[in-house]
Design a protein around this motif. Structure first.
Motif, PDB file in Angstrom:
ATOM      1  N   TYR A  34      -9.393  11.693 -10.064  1.00 39.23           N
ATOM      2  CA  TYR A  34      -9.734  11.231  -8.721  1.00 39.23           C
ATOM      3  C   TYR A  34      -9.214   9.817  -8.479  1.00 39.23           C
ATOM      4  CZ  TYR A  34     -12.729   9.812  -4.825  1.00 39.23           C
ATOM      5  OH  TYR A  34     -13.196   9.334  -3.625  1.00 39.23           O
ATOM      6  N   PHE A  35      -9.457   8.908  -9.414  1.00 38.98           N
ATOM      7  CA  PHE A  35      -8.990   7.525  -9.258  1.00 38.98           C
ATOM      8  C   PHE A  35      -7.470   7.427  -9.358  1.00 38.98           C
ATOM      9  CE2 PHE A  35     -13.422   6.221 -10.449  1.00 38.98           C
ATOM     10  CZ  PHE A  35     -13.695   5.609  -9.238  1.00 38.98           C
ATOM     11  N   LEU A  36      -6.872   8.202 -10.247  1.00 46.37           N
ATOM     12  CA  LEU A  36      -5.416   8.215 -10.364  1.00 46.37           C
ATOM     13  C   LEU A  36      -4.768   8.706  -9.071  1.00 46.37           C
ATOM     14  CD1 LEU A  36      -2.821   7.930 -12.087  1.00 46.37           C
ATOM     15  CD2 LEU A  36      -3.160  10.331 -12.738  1.00 46.37           C
ATOM     16  N   SER A  37      -5.297   9.769  -8.510  1.00 47.05           N
ATOM     17  CA  SER A  37      -4.712  10.285  -7.263  1.00 47.05           C
ATOM     18  C   SER A  37      -4.910   9.308  -6.118  1.00 47.05           C
ATOM     19  CB  SER A  37      -5.300  11.657  -6.918  1.00 47.05           C
ATOM     20  OG  SER A  37      -6.689  11.578  -6.709  1.00 47.05           O
ATOM     21  N   GLY A  38      -6.041   8.639  -6.064  1.00 46.15           N
ATOM     22  CA  GLY A  38      -6.257   7.626  -5.032  1.00 46.15           C
ATOM     23  C   GLY A  38      -5.291   6.466  -5.153  1.00 46.15           C
ATOM     24  N   LEU A  39      -5.082   5.986  -6.364  1.00 47.37           N
ATOM     25  CA  LEU A  39      -4.140   4.892  -6.602  1.00 47.37           C
ATOM     26  C   LEU A  39      -2.714   5.311  -6.252  1.00 47.37           C
ATOM     27  CD1 LEU A  39      -3.530   2.033  -7.781  1.00 47.37           C
ATOM     28  CD2 LEU A  39      -3.188   3.205  -9.976  1.00 47.37           C
ATOM     29  N   LEU A  40      -2.320   6.505  -6.664  1.00 46.14           N
ATOM     30  CA  LEU A  40      -0.965   6.971  -6.382  1.00 46.14           C
ATOM     31  C   LEU A  40      -0.739   7.200  -4.891  1.00 46.14           C
ATOM     32  CD1 LEU A  40      -0.444   9.422  -9.370  1.00 46.14           C
ATOM     33  CD2 LEU A  40       0.668   7.220  -9.010  1.00 46.14           C
ATOM     34  N   MET A  41      -1.733   7.708  -4.197  1.00 42.30           N
ATOM     35  CA  MET A  41      -1.571   7.902  -2.758  1.00 42.30           C
ATOM     36  C   MET A  41      -1.531   6.559  -2.032  1.00 42.30           C
ATOM     37  SD  MET A  41      -1.009  10.896  -1.779  1.00 42.30           S
ATOM     38  CE  MET A  41      -0.214  11.542  -3.221  1.00 42.30           C
ATOM     39  N   PHE A  42      -2.283   5.573  -2.508  1.00 40.74           N
ATOM     40  CA  PHE A  42      -2.201   4.234  -1.920  1.00 40.74           C
ATOM     41  C   PHE A  42      -0.798   3.664  -2.087  1.00 40.74           C
ATOM     42  CE2 PHE A  42      -2.453  -0.398  -2.433  1.00 40.74           C
ATOM     43  CZ  PHE A  42      -2.877  -0.735  -1.162  1.00 40.74           C
ATOM     44  N   ILE A  43      -0.251   3.806  -3.288  1.00 39.42           N
ATOM     45  CA  ILE A  43       1.111   3.330  -3.526  1.00 39.42           C
ATOM     46  C   ILE A  43       2.102   4.096  -2.659  1.00 39.42           C
ATOM     47  CG2 ILE A  43       2.946   3.213  -5.265  1.00 39.42           C
ATOM     48  CD1 ILE A  43       0.742   2.631  -7.332  1.00 39.42           C
ATOM     49  N   SER A  44       1.842   5.375  -2.444  1.00 41.60           N
ATOM     50  CA  SER A  44       2.751   6.193  -1.646  1.00 41.60           C
ATOM     51  C   SER A  44       2.778   5.812  -0.173  1.00 41.60           C
ATOM     52  CB  SER A  44       2.374   7.673  -1.766  1.00 41.60           C
ATOM     53  OG  SER A  44       2.514   8.111  -3.089  1.00 41.60           O
ATOM     54  N   ILE A  45       1.676   5.272   0.335  1.00 40.55           N
ATOM     55  CA  ILE A  45       1.656   4.906   1.762  1.00 40.55           C
ATOM     56  C   ILE A  45       2.043   3.448   2.002  1.00 40.55           C
ATOM     57  CG2 ILE A  45      -0.022   6.668   2.386  1.00 40.55           C
ATOM     58  CD1 ILE A  45      -2.081   4.357   2.585  1.00 40.55           C
ATOM     59  N   LEU A  46       2.337   2.713   0.955  1.00 42.47           N
ATOM     60  CA  LEU A  46       2.758   1.325   1.144  1.00 42.47           C
ATOM     61  C   LEU A  46       3.999   1.174   2.029  1.00 42.47           C
ATOM     62  CD1 LEU A  46       2.055  -0.300  -2.326  1.00 42.47           C
ATOM     63  CD2 LEU A  46       0.963  -0.836  -0.149  1.00 42.47           C
ATOM     64  N   PRO A  47       5.004   2.049   1.943  1.00 41.22           N
ATOM     65  CA  PRO A  47       6.139   1.911   2.876  1.00 41.22           C
ATOM     66  C   PRO A  47       5.730   2.061   4.346  1.00 41.22           C
ATOM     67  CG  PRO A  47       6.766   3.288   1.028  1.00 41.22           C
ATOM     68  CD  PRO A  47       5.301   3.040   0.912  1.00 41.22           C
ATOM     69  N   ILE A  48       4.746   2.906   4.618  1.00 45.42           N
ATOM     70  CA  ILE A  48       4.259   3.061   5.998  1.00 45.42           C
ATOM     71  C   ILE A  48       3.581   1.777   6.451  1.00 45.42           C
ATOM     72  CG2 ILE A  48       2.652   4.327   7.482  1.00 45.42           C
ATOM     73  CD1 ILE A  48       3.139   6.742   5.698  1.00 45.42           C
ATOM     74  N   LEU A  49       2.814   1.170   5.572  1.00 43.01           N
ATOM     75  CA  LEU A  49       2.170  -0.098   5.914  1.00 43.01           C
ATOM     76  C   LEU A  49       3.202  -1.175   6.207  1.00 43.01           C
ATOM     77  CD1 LEU A  49      -0.690  -0.184   3.253  1.00 43.01           C
ATOM     78  CD2 LEU A  49      -0.912   0.257   5.689  1.00 43.01           C
ATOM     79  N   LEU A  50       4.260  -1.203   5.423  1.00 45.71           N
ATOM     80  CA  LEU A  50       5.323  -2.192   5.640  1.00 45.71           C
ATOM     81  C   LEU A  50       5.964  -2.004   7.008  1.00 45.71           C
ATOM     82  CD1 LEU A  50       7.202  -4.443   4.673  1.00 45.71           C
ATOM     83  CD2 LEU A  50       8.625  -2.670   3.628  1.00 45.71           C
ATOM     84  N   VAL A  51       6.315  -0.786   7.351  1.00 45.27           N
ATOM     85  CA  VAL A  51       6.944  -0.525   8.657  1.00 45.27           C
ATOM     86  C   VAL A  51       5.983  -0.842   9.791  1.00 45.27           C
ATOM     87  CG1 VAL A  51       7.911   1.290  10.127  1.00 45.27           C
ATOM     88  CG2 VAL A  51       8.549   1.165   7.726  1.00 45.27           C
ATOM     89  N   SER A  52       4.710  -0.542   9.613  1.00 46.86           N
ATOM     90  CA  SER A  52       3.715  -0.837  10.649  1.00 46.86           C
ATOM     91  C   SER A  52       3.564  -2.337  10.883  1.00 46.86           C
ATOM     92  CB  SER A  52       2.359  -0.247  10.271  1.00 46.86           C
ATOM     93  OG  SER A  52       2.453   1.142  10.144  1.00 46.86           O
ATOM     94  N   ILE A  53       3.579  -3.093   9.794  1.00 51.79           N
ATOM     95  CA  ILE A  53       3.453  -4.543   9.924  1.00 51.79           C
ATOM     96  C   ILE A  53       4.701  -5.130  10.562  1.00 51.79           C
ATOM     97  CG2 ILE A  53       3.341  -6.685   8.587  1.00 51.79           C
ATOM     98  CD1 ILE A  53       1.382  -5.279   6.743  1.00 51.79           C
ATOM     99  N   ILE A  54       5.863  -4.617  10.204  1.00 51.74           N
ATOM    100  CA  ILE A  54       7.106  -5.112  10.793  1.00 51.74           C
ATOM    101  C   ILE A  54       7.154  -4.802  12.284  1.00 51.74           C
ATOM    102  CG2 ILE A  54       9.613  -4.771  10.848  1.00 51.74           C
ATOM    103  CD1 ILE A  54       9.498  -4.441   7.804  1.00 51.74           C
ATOM    104  N   ALA A  55       6.747  -3.591  12.661  1.00 53.84           N
ATOM    105  CA  ALA A  55       6.863  -3.163  14.054  1.00 53.84           C
ATOM    106  C   ALA A  55       5.847  -3.855  14.970  1.00 53.84           C
ATOM    107  CB  ALA A  55       6.706  -1.657  14.146  1.00 53.84           C
ATOM    108  N   ARG A  56       4.646  -4.068  14.492  1.00 54.97           N
ATOM    109  CA  ARG A  56       3.564  -4.693  15.273  1.00 54.97           C
ATOM    110  C   ARG A  56       3.379  -4.049  16.644  1.00 54.97           C
ATOM    111  NH1 ARG A  56       4.097 -10.972  15.513  1.00 54.97           N
ATOM    112  NH2 ARG A  56       6.081 -10.386  16.409  1.00 54.97           N
ATOM    113  N   LYS A  57       3.596  -2.762  16.753  1.00 57.42           N
ATOM    114  CA  LYS A  57       3.483  -2.083  18.041  1.00 57.42           C
ATOM    115  C   LYS A  57       2.160  -1.348  18.209  1.00 57.42           C
ATOM    116  CE  LYS A  57       7.620  -3.110  19.388  1.00 57.42           C
ATOM    117  NZ  LYS A  57       7.864  -4.082  20.393  1.00 57.42           N
TER     118      LYS A  57
END
Length: 135
Positions: A34-57
């Motif tokens: 459970y914790f491993l999958s949560g950590l891996l999914m968090f790492i997997s969505i980091l590119p989305i967070l980066l694009v969201s912060i860059i776009a600020r839309k």
């Protein structure tokens, strides 16, 4: 002759509610997964967070990017080179999900390097953009 019978450590709280006994080792293994999958999914969505912060839309762009990212990752699971490199597919590979019969073009080490690469680039970008936006 004396025979000693050992009782296994059981977590019976779950059995009270649904009638299933779970051993302590099974519970710990499930908790690790459970914790491993949560950590891996968090790492997997980091590119989305980066694009969201860059776009600020706002949230609408983030939702659209999330949908596209999820679909591309899901469809890429049938393309062996992409399945070994994209973060969500790498997370599935690390968790060793038996539900998906996926083939990979690269060894596991390359998948780890790919996941670390995406995580480092995303975190670095997020920190850089956050500092730049504050100033």
């Amino acid at each position: 002759m004396y025979v000693r019978i050992r009782k296994k450590n059981r977590i019976n709280l779950s059995g009270i509610f649904i009638g299933v006994n779970v051993s302590l080792t099974e519970f710990i293994e499930g908790l690790k997964l459970y914790f491993l999958s949560g950590l891996l999914m968090f790492i997997s969505i980091l590119p989305i967070l980066l694009v969201s912060i860059i776009a600020r839309k706002g949230f609408l762009l983030s939702i659209c990017i999330s949908i596209v990212y999820s679909l591309v990752s899901f469809l890429a699971s049938w393309v062996a080179p992409l399945a070994a490199l994209l973060p969500i597919d790498v997370a599935w590979r690390i968790m060793d999900l038996k539900q998906f019969e996926m083939s990979y073009s690269f060894p596991m080490f390359i998948s780890y390097v790919s996941l670390v690469f995406f995580a480092v680039i995303s975190i670095t970008g997020i920190l850089y953009i956050s500092r730049k936006q504050e100033a």
